[in-house]
Design an enzyme around this catalytic site. Structure first.
Site, short mmCIF file in Angstrom:
data_model
loop_
_atom_site.label_atom_id
_atom_site.label_comp_id
_atom_site.label_asym_id
_atom_site.label_seq_id
_atom_site.Cartn_x
_atom_site.Cartn_y
_atom_site.Cartn_z
N ARG A 55 49.93 43.59 40.47
CA ARG A 55 49.04 44.76 40.42
C ARG A 55 49.80 46.07 40.62
O ARG A 55 49.35 47.12 40.19
CB ARG A 55 47.98 44.66 41.53
CG ARG A 55 46.97 43.56 41.34
CD ARG A 55 45.83 43.75 42.33
NE ARG A 55 45.03 42.55 42.53
CZ ARG A 55 44.02 42.17 41.74
NH1 ARG A 55 43.71 42.90 40.69
NH2 ARG A 55 43.34 41.07 41.99
N ASP A 110 37.33 42.86 28.65
CA ASP A 110 37.82 41.71 27.90
C ASP A 110 36.62 41.08 27.18
O ASP A 110 36.24 41.52 26.09
CB ASP A 110 38.48 40.76 28.91
CG ASP A 110 39.15 39.56 28.27
OD1 ASP A 110 39.02 39.37 27.06
OD2 ASP A 110 39.81 38.79 29.00
N LYS A 143 39.38 44.39 42.46
CA LYS A 143 40.48 45.20 42.91
C LYS A 143 41.14 45.94 41.76
O LYS A 143 41.79 46.96 41.95
CB LYS A 143 41.55 44.32 43.58
CG LYS A 143 41.07 43.54 44.77
CD LYS A 143 42.18 42.59 45.26
CE LYS A 143 41.63 41.73 46.39
NZ LYS A 143 42.50 40.57 46.62
N GLU A 173 36.71 51.17 35.11
CA GLU A 173 37.25 49.81 34.99
C GLU A 173 38.70 49.83 34.53
O GLU A 173 39.16 50.78 33.91
CB GLU A 173 36.42 49.02 33.96
CG GLU A 173 35.41 48.06 34.60
CD GLU A 173 36.08 46.84 35.25
OE1 GLU A 173 37.26 46.91 35.65
OE2 GLU A 173 35.39 45.81 35.36
N VAL A 232 47.32 40.62 29.97
CA VAL A 232 48.22 41.67 30.45
C VAL A 232 48.18 41.79 31.98
O VAL A 232 47.23 41.38 32.63
CB VAL A 232 47.88 43.04 29.81
CG1 VAL A 232 48.18 43.01 28.32
CG2 VAL A 232 46.41 43.41 30.06
P1 IMP Z 1 35.60 40.45 31.21
O1 IMP Z 1 36.08 39.29 30.40
O2 IMP Z 1 35.40 41.68 30.35
O3 IMP Z 1 34.38 40.08 32.00
O4 IMP Z 1 36.76 40.79 32.22
C1 IMP Z 1 36.60 40.53 33.55
C2 IMP Z 1 37.78 40.83 34.39
O5 IMP Z 1 38.80 39.91 34.07
C3 IMP Z 1 38.43 42.19 34.23
O6 IMP Z 1 37.78 43.21 34.93
C4 IMP Z 1 39.79 41.89 34.83
O7 IMP Z 1 39.73 41.95 36.23
C5 IMP Z 1 40.02 40.48 34.36
N1 IMP Z 1 40.84 40.46 33.15
C6 IMP Z 1 40.44 40.39 31.87
N2 IMP Z 1 41.48 40.41 31.03
C7 IMP Z 1 42.58 40.49 31.83
C8 IMP Z 1 44.00 40.55 31.54
O8 IMP Z 1 44.48 40.55 30.40
N3 IMP Z 1 44.80 40.64 32.62
C9 IMP Z 1 44.35 40.66 33.91
N4 IMP Z 1 43.04 40.61 34.22
C10 IMP Z 1 42.17 40.52 33.17
MG MG Z 2 38.33 44.19 36.78
#
Ligand code: IMP
Ligand code: MG
Length: 184
Positions: A162, A100, A40, A96, A150
């Protein structure tokens, strides 16, 4: 948990998305561009970024869920909603909210690449500095931010926040009654 310091204001987001949209418009002239947002979290970036792209774009959405804790990615991704149509031969730009660990995008990239798009690139509003456990090449980055958790502008903490028009740091403590960010 509560809303902490504002990291990126609504004005800054708007200005940066306008720049990114102009860049994307220039890069995809004459190409069949399909924007794919990851639900989302990316719904706001999709809505605002796409309005700054002066091309006849097509939009589609995917929903993924990463198993694990509220504030950490496990790397195991499940597709909850797939694309409506095929992408073979099309120029696909994944939209995106945040990169992270990069695990979600690595999974998505592999999943979409086997469908043979003409090109596959990534645009993200936020990139957490130095946290990528896998290399992800992101073509368009809005802001590089420190590795804090964040919220806002699509990003949630257990489903909430959100709808905030800005990006703020999540902070330990009680939520003030009026829901305003700390120090504002
Ligand atoms: P990834 O660690 O790059 O796989 O991130 C996966 C997903 O985790 C992102 O698309 C977000 O939906 C969520 N996410 C990562 N970091 C944050 C944050 O700081 N706040 C809120 N959601 C996060
Ligand atoms: Mg995401």
């Amino acid at each position: 948990m509560r809303i902490g310091r504002v990291l990126v204001s609504a004005k800054q987001i708007e200005a940066r998305l306008a720049e990114m949209g102009a860049q994307i418009t220039a890069d995809y002239q004459g190409k069949d561009l399909l924007l794919v947002a990851v639900l989302k979290g990316a719904f706001m970036v999709m809505a605002d970024l796409s309005r700054h792209i002066a091309l006849p774009v097509d939009l589609d959405f995917m929903a993924v869920s990463s198993y694990g804790e509220a504030t950490r990615t496990s790397g195991v991704v499940r597709i909850l909603k797939d694309l409506d149509r095929e992408i073979s031969g099309r120029h696909v730009l994944i939209v995106e909210d945040i990169v992270d660990s990069g695990l979600t995008l690595q999974y998505l990239r592999r999943n979409l690449e086997v469908r043979r798009p003409a090109s596959l690139e990534i645009a993200t509003l936020l990139l957490k500095s130095g946290l990528q456990v896998v290399p992800v090449s992101v073509r368009y980055v809005g802001f590089e931010i420190p590795p804090d958790f964040v919220i806002g502008y699509g990003l949630d903490y257990v489903g909430q926040y959100r709808n905030l028009p800005y990006v703020a740091v999540m902070e330990e403590g009680e939520e003030p009654a009026d829901g305003t960010p700390a120090g504002s």
